[in-house]
Design a protein around this motif. Structure first.
Motif, mmCIF file in Angstrom:
data_model
loop_
_atom_site.group_PDB
_atom_site.id
_atom_site.type_symbol
_atom_site.label_atom_id
_atom_site.label_comp_id
_atom_site.label_asym_id
_atom_site.label_seq_id
_atom_site.Cartn_x
_atom_site.Cartn_y
_atom_site.Cartn_z
ATOM 1 N N UNK A 1 0.856 -1.192 0.000
ATOM 2 C CA UNK A 1 0.000 0.000 0.000
ATOM 3 C C UNK A 1 0.893 1.245 0.000
ATOM 4 N N UNK A 2 0.781 2.030 -1.076
ATOM 5 C CA UNK A 2 1.529 3.284 -1.146
ATOM 6 C C UNK A 2 0.765 4.388 -0.437
ATOM 7 N N UNK A 3 1.455 5.085 0.446
ATOM 8 C CA UNK A 3 0.822 6.174 1.192
ATOM 9 C C UNK A 3 1.638 7.448 0.992
ATOM 10 N N UNK A 8 -1.604 12.000 3.235
ATOM 11 C CA UNK A 8 -1.870 11.596 4.618
ATOM 12 C C UNK A 8 -2.096 12.801 5.520
ATOM 13 N N UNK A 9 -1.401 13.897 5.225
ATOM 14 C CA UNK A 9 -1.527 15.106 6.050
ATOM 15 C C UNK A 9 -2.910 15.740 5.951
ATOM 16 N N UNK A 14 0.565 16.012 11.020
ATOM 17 C CA UNK A 14 1.913 15.476 11.280
ATOM 18 C C UNK A 14 2.964 16.377 10.639
ATOM 19 N N UNK A 15 2.657 17.650 10.555
ATOM 20 C CA UNK A 15 3.577 18.603 9.930
ATOM 21 C C UNK A 15 4.933 18.635 10.630
ATOM 22 N N UNK A 16 4.943 18.407 11.944
ATOM 23 C CA UNK A 16 6.193 18.526 12.705
ATOM 24 C C UNK A 16 6.976 17.214 12.784
ATOM 25 N N UNK A 17 6.489 16.183 12.102
ATOM 26 C CA UNK A 17 7.171 14.887 12.147
ATOM 27 C C UNK A 17 8.004 14.689 10.892
ATOM 28 N N UNK A 18 9.254 14.266 11.072
ATOM 29 C CA UNK A 18 10.042 13.909 9.897
ATOM 30 C C UNK A 18 9.693 12.476 9.479
ATOM 31 N N UNK A 19 10.069 12.116 8.259
ATOM 32 C CA UNK A 19 9.672 10.823 7.691
ATOM 33 C C UNK A 19 10.179 9.659 8.531
ATOM 34 N N UNK A 20 11.417 9.738 8.999
ATOM 35 C CA UNK A 20 12.009 8.620 9.749
ATOM 36 C C UNK A 20 11.280 8.386 11.068
ATOM 37 N N UNK A 21 10.980 9.472 11.782
ATOM 38 C CA UNK A 21 10.261 9.339 13.054
ATOM 39 C C UNK A 21 8.899 8.701 12.829
ATOM 40 N N UNK A 22 8.211 9.154 11.782
ATOM 41 C CA UNK A 22 6.891 8.614 11.455
ATOM 42 C C UNK A 22 6.975 7.119 11.169
ATOM 43 N N UNK A 23 7.902 6.735 10.302
ATOM 44 C CA UNK A 23 8.015 5.333 9.897
ATOM 45 C C UNK A 23 8.448 4.443 11.055
ATOM 46 N N UNK A 192 -5.732 13.713 16.505
ATOM 47 C CA UNK A 192 -7.071 13.380 16.001
ATOM 48 C C UNK A 192 -7.070 13.137 14.490
ATOM 49 N N UNK A 193 -8.069 12.391 14.050
ATOM 50 C CA UNK A 193 -8.259 12.140 12.619
ATOM 51 C C UNK A 193 -9.313 13.112 12.100
#
Length: 796
Positions: A1-3, A8-9, A14-23, A192-193
């Motif tokens: 599944x490509x996201x 996603x934003x 999740x503006x303050x999250x970098x990709x590595x932290x998120x993953x 929240x979503x």
């Protein structure tokens, strides 16, 4: 599944999250990924430009000269694109820029005209050809609106954001959607979503005036929702929607199709649109197909159906294979004026069987066969209607046709706090568990004990143990203490496993690397190793449904597999290689094959290299056999093994059994595998080796008395083997002979033609006394006489 993270934003902040932290965090909470990539990876200095003027190239009929405003200046660019017009906003690769594939754009001349850059297509911005809309297949990307001239195109189109490829397990179909992954992010980061906007209907229903729905197979169709859209305008969808679809790996088609695909990716619910005017009488009937009923699907292929398959039909004909693919007779086209939107819930087992029987897989069938919530259709159809009105693609007819014969009851799962704490070795309170479950939108009630009510989209939550997993992954697997299982019984390796492990250890200590190869092979592999036509190994187990000829049978020998690995290493300039594989070969029990095959454990060793020879391989085999406790074996010359070089092959014998064969491979086999150097292989019956293995070792005291050493050199015929000589020496010498070792073999000057000189070191010792020369001399004379009598040997 490509996201795509940019998409996603839209649902979670999740503006303050970098990709590595998120993953990394999502991995810890159970959402594994296969990495991420950026569509625009490596692209530099591509900006928004505006075409000010277009003139014909003076020296080329198929080229035009464009004047382009890039913000800081107006530049001239020569292009062959045919889809551009004055006033278009386009991506421009400036002089010195880099486009997809690492291609560097430089200022130059095309047919005598200066070109200071390049107008870019979607492919040059990094998109895969299969996902590019047809209108841009061979043309420049035309931006859909004015953008700030000179700005970085990657930021304008938000192509500088990563796309994460998630590995979704079959039990989590809800995560095959943007909202599903947004909920996972929400639970993991406690944010929240934001749910998508839905169609807000206020007018009285008119849908029944256009269509009707009847379900004749309620066991296979749990729910069917339909909405009517009139005054359809078939156009291209907006660029923002196209970009999101392309980043997700889907090709934009037109606004209606793109909206249904967009919402399918958003919710994970397949959607189908019928041309309403092609549906006879506006009747939708969900029924089982008639035996041998035929439908032409959207891929223009005729499909013959069975009475076990579910179809969507009108009063005259089938118009879709339910949950798999629509029919060509109701396909949307440029003349379509009204559509019927289908959002349904089908039995997943039925969809999977239909898809398999027809050999037809689609994006819809792959989702339906994993399971889709029966509560999704109403909200999904409203989301489609909202986007249709938002994009001005049509007019929504008020009213929803929603046939839901057997409404599913609310599931309540009892759970015990103490049991969950016991399972994950934690000390969580009931309130802490409730808070964790609330993050996952799981409602908890306290009526006759705690009960969890899963949200409608979580089809995988059925038992208490499922809740244990949910609590554990959000509590944090890294928070769970490392403890050994509490049990009174501990497992242990079997004797066979211990012998295998010991054999592998001996081989690894000899510098031989272990390999693993496929059990499915080609029949031609046995031809490549010169195996005789009457060999029992040619009686191979055939696969009923092979992937291809190369994987059509199960292997009956490991020699081709090992030689293939050696060949690959040699042809990739690896100067030396030593490998082994311990695995099963498969032989049929009877012909034709009716039972599971016999699995025989074999060990095959292969090597090549500048300093490697027959004796290197012999030493490796001896080390392994000695290491696993096999004694009393010997090597005997073999002259009838077509895989091996004549005269450079031996069998390994124990009693009346052949443990295996070894030697230098035949030059024809060597040529077949493109091996440009001498290569050596040993093929051993490991089942037999395990039977002969002895773990016990007898202690032998250090000798108390000295040894007497004697050397002997004899002249024998070429056909006399060293093994024959050694056996004769041992049988003649008796118990006082401690060892006999050949240390020299010579042919040449002073040696008659057809003869060779061999020399041995003999060691004599008694465990009871010091030996005297007279005793050894008598034994030595006896040995010489035996050699003369039995082998016509002459003392040198």
């Amino acid at each position: 599944m490509r996201v795509p993270i940019e998409w996603l934003k839209s649902y979670v902040d999740i503006e303050n999250l970098d990709d590595k932290t998120l993953m990394d965090k999502l991995v810890l909470t159970g959402s594994n990924n296969e990495g991420s990539f950026k569509i625009s990876e490596g692209i530099e200095n591509v900006v928004v430009g505006k075409i000010l003027n277009i003139t014909q190239h003076p020296n080329a009929d198929k080229l035009v000269v464009c004047t382009v405003d890039v913000g800081t200046e107006e530049i001239q660019i020569v292009t062959g694109a045919t889809n551009i017009s004055i006033g278009d906003y386009i991506p421009v690769a400036l002089n010195g820029s880099i486009i997809a594939g690492g291609v560097k754009i430089k200022k130059g001349k095309l047919r005598g005209e200066v070109s200071n850059g390049m107008l870019c297509s979607l492919e040059e911005l990094g998109f895969e050809g299969a996902s590019i809309p047809k209108e841009f297949d061979d043309g420049i990307l035309i931006l859909d609106q004015p953008y700030p001239i000179g700005e970085d195109i990657l930021k304008i189109l938000k192509l500088d954001e990563a796309v994460i490829e998630f590995e979704i397990t079959p039990n989590r179909p809800d995560c095959l959607s943007m909202l599903g992954m947004a909920r996972e992010v929400s639970a993991s980061f406690n944010v929240p979503v934001k749910l998508p906007e839905l169609y807000d209907e206020t007018a009285a229903s008119e849908a029944d005036n256009f269509a009707s729905v009847r379900i004749d197979a309620p066991d296979l169709c749990l729910r069917y929702a339909a909405k009517i859209i009139k005054n359809i305008k078939i156009e291209t969808s907006p660029l923002w929607m196209q970009l999101r679809l392309m980043q997700s790996g889907m090709r934009p088609i037109n606004n209606i199709v793109d909206i249904t695909n967009f919402v399918m990716l958003e919710y994970g619910q397949p959607i189908h649109a019928f041309d309403l005017h092609s549906v006879s009488g506006g009747e939708i009937i969900v029924r089982r197909a008639k035996a041998e009923e035929v439908i032409t699907t959207l891929d223009d292929k005729d499909r013959v159906l069975t009475d076990e398959m579910l179809v969507i039909a009108d009063k005259d004909k089938p118009i879709a294979i339910a949950g798999v693919m629509g029919g060509a007779n109701t396909e949307i086209n440029s003349e379509t004026k009204a559509v019927l939107l289908e959002v349904a819930s089908f039995d997943k087992t039925s969809i999977r069987k239909t898809s398999k029987d027809l050999g037809l897989r689609s994006e819809a069938s792959s989702r339906y066969e994993k399971g889709v919530s029966v509560e999704l259709p109403a909200m999904v159809v409203d989301r489609v209607c909202h986007l249709i009105e938002l994009l001005g693609a049509g007019e929504v007819v008020p009213g929803l046709i929603d046939v839901y014969p057997n409404k599913a009851p609310r599931l309540e799962i009892p759970f015990r706090v103490e049991r969950i704490n016991q399972m994950i070795d934690s000390e969580l309170t009931a309130q802490e568990m409730i808070e964790i479950l609330k993050k996952l939108e799981i409602e908890v009630i306290d009526i006759d004990g705690l009960k969890a009510i899963p949200p409608y989209y979580r089809l995988d939550l059925l038992k208490e143990i499922d809740l244990v997993e949910e609590i554990a992954r959000l509590y944090g697997y890294d928070q769970i203490k490392m403890t050994l299982p509490k049990t009174s019984t501990w497992g242990a390796r079997t004797n066979a496993q211990l012998i295998e492990e010991k054999a592998k250890t001996e081989l690894l200590s000899s510098g031989v690397d272990e390999i693993l190869t496929y059990s499915f092979v080609s029949r031609k592999d046995l031809d490549r190793i010169n195996l005789p036509e009457n060999s029992l190994l040619r009686n191979q187990v055939e696969l009923i449904n092979p992937l291809g000829e190369e994987f059509s049978v199960m292997r009956s020998s490991l020699v081709p597999n090992v030689l293939e690995v050696l060949s690959r290493n040699y042809n990739r300039k690896n100067l030396k290689a030593k490998v082994f594989e311990m695995g099963s070969v498969f032989l049929p029990k009877e012909l034709p094959v009716k039972q599971l095959p016999i699995e025989k454990k074999v060990l095959t060793i292969g090597l090549y290299g500048e300093h490697e020879d027959f004796f290197t391989l012999k030493g490796i085999v001896e080390n392994m056999l000695n290491g696993v406790g096999v004694e009393g074996y010997y090597f005997e010359k073999e002259t009838n093994a077509p895989t091996y070089h004549t005269g450079r092959c031996a069998n390994i014998i124990w009693g009346d059994h052949i443990l295996g064969s070894m030697g230098e491979i035949h030059p024809l086999v060597q040529e077949e595998y493109s091996l440009g150097t001498r290569t050596y292989v040993a093929d051993l019956d490991f089942n037999l080796i395990m039977q002969l293995s002895r773990e016990s070792r007898l202690f032998k005291a250090i000798p108390r008395y000295p040894a007497i050493e004697r050397d002997i050199a004899v002249l024998v015929k070429d056909e006399t083997t060293s093994f024959q000589i050694e056996q004769l020496v041992k049988s003649s010498a008796g118990d006082l002979l401690e060892s006999v070792v050949m240390f020299d073999m010579y042919k040449g000057r002073q040696i008659p033609e057809g003869y060779k000189s061999v020399a041995y070191a003999l060691v004599f010792r008694s465990e009871e006394r010091t030996l005297e020369d007279e005793v050894v001399n008598k034994i030595f004379s006896k040995i010489l006489k035996a050699l003369e009598d039995e082998l016509n040997a002459q003392l040198r």
